[in-house]
Design an enzyme around this catalytic site. Structure first.
Site, PDB file in Angstrom:
ATOM      1  CG  LEU A   1      60.821  50.263  53.643  1.00  0.00           C
ATOM      2  CD1 LEU A   1      60.711  51.595  52.919  1.00  0.00           C
ATOM      3  CD2 LEU A   1      59.443  49.806  54.138  1.00  0.00           C
TER       4      LEU A   1
ATOM      5  CG  HIS B   1      64.045  51.412  48.421  1.00  0.00           C
ATOM      6  ND1 HIS B   1      62.798  51.148  48.975  1.00  0.00           N
ATOM      7  CD2 HIS B   1      64.135  52.765  48.338  1.00  0.00           C
ATOM      8  CE1 HIS B   1      62.179  52.291  49.231  1.00  0.00           C
ATOM      9  NE2 HIS B   1      62.966  53.289  48.853  1.00  0.00           N
ATOM     10  CB  CYS B   2      60.865  47.205  45.955  1.00  0.00           C
ATOM     11  SG  CYS B   2      61.714  45.621  46.056  1.00  0.00           S
ATOM     12  CG  ASN B   3      57.899  46.118  51.648  1.00  0.00           C
ATOM     13  OD1 ASN B   3      58.672  46.321  52.580  1.00  0.00           O
ATOM     14  ND2 ASN B   3      56.620  45.880  51.849  1.00  0.00           N
TER      15      ASN B   3
END
Length: 229
Positions: free
Chosen positions: A47, A123-125
């Site tokens: 993130l 992206h993710c976290n």
């Protein structure tokens, strides 16, 4: 910046080995907070990498795949919708989550962006499990390599990735799925056309045989009528 490989581009075994092997950069803990280029035009990160407008622009990013758990929606969200084209996927970071069902939408978004000359950040976290799983499946299908090679290729550029057990199982399963799809697409169309032509010819023969039989029955009926008179 390197040009992205065409979807139809073929690689020699040596070229594939070099791609999988990666640049061999020394990995530092700080790099977890940054994004890394996996293929030309395809970046993977957390993130934090999606929140820095100056860095995104300096990297030439044009498209962003934002993968998040629904409960993270308040913080993991498109930050610059005026500057970038986004795809948002709500995905549970759980071993029971079905990634294979969601992958085609992400694959199409990434593929179209790269074909248009764009650069995509996925992206993710944390950039550890969710987003890497999608990227591994994309790399596997794009380069037509095994799941192990695809995982190693991504991991050799972003060392901290670690898909959970359920995601890893689906990554393995996806290898047979994409290979079956390739086999179907490579089926010679002319053979299919030939089968169609043969079927039409067989149908014509059947129709002609039926007409001959009808004429024969008519002649027999006429002869029977004549004998009765």
């Amino acid at each position: 910046m390197q040009a992205a490989p065409s979807p139809n581009q073929q690689f020699t075994p040596d070229q594939l080995r070099d791609l999988i092997q990666g640049p061999g950069e020394e990995w530092t803990y700080e790099m977890r907070r940054q994004c890394q280029e996996i293929l030309p035009g395809l970046l993977l990160g957390p993130l934090q990498a999606s929140k820095d407008l100056n860095t995104l622009q300096s990297l030439g990013v044009t498209h962003i795949v934002c993968i998040r758990d629904a409960k993270e929606a308040f913080s993991v969200r498109p930050r610059f919708p005026e500057q970038f084209k986004y795809l948002v996927l709500d995905v549970q970071d759980s071993e029971e989550q079905n990634l294979i069902r969601l992958f085609p939408e992400a694959n199409q978004f990434i593929e179209q962006a790269i074909l248009q000359g764009g650069r995509v950040l996925v992206h993710c976290n944390g950039g550890i499990s969710l987003s890497p799983s999608f990227v591994v499946m994309y790399v596997m299908q794009r380069l037509q390599i095994t799941w192990e090679d695809a995982l190693h290729m991504v991991q050799n550029r972003r060392y901290c990735i670690s898909p959970n057990g359920g995601f890893l199982t689906q990554i393995k399963e996806y290898e047979s799925i994409y290979k079956a799809s390739l086999a179907v697409r490579s089926f010679p169309p002319q053979q299919s056309n030939a089968n169609t032509r043969r079927k039409r010819a067989d149908d014509s023969d059947d129709e002609e045989s039926a007409r001959v039989d009808d004429r024969k029955r008519q002649l027999v009926d006429d002869d029977d009528d004549a004998m009765e008179m």
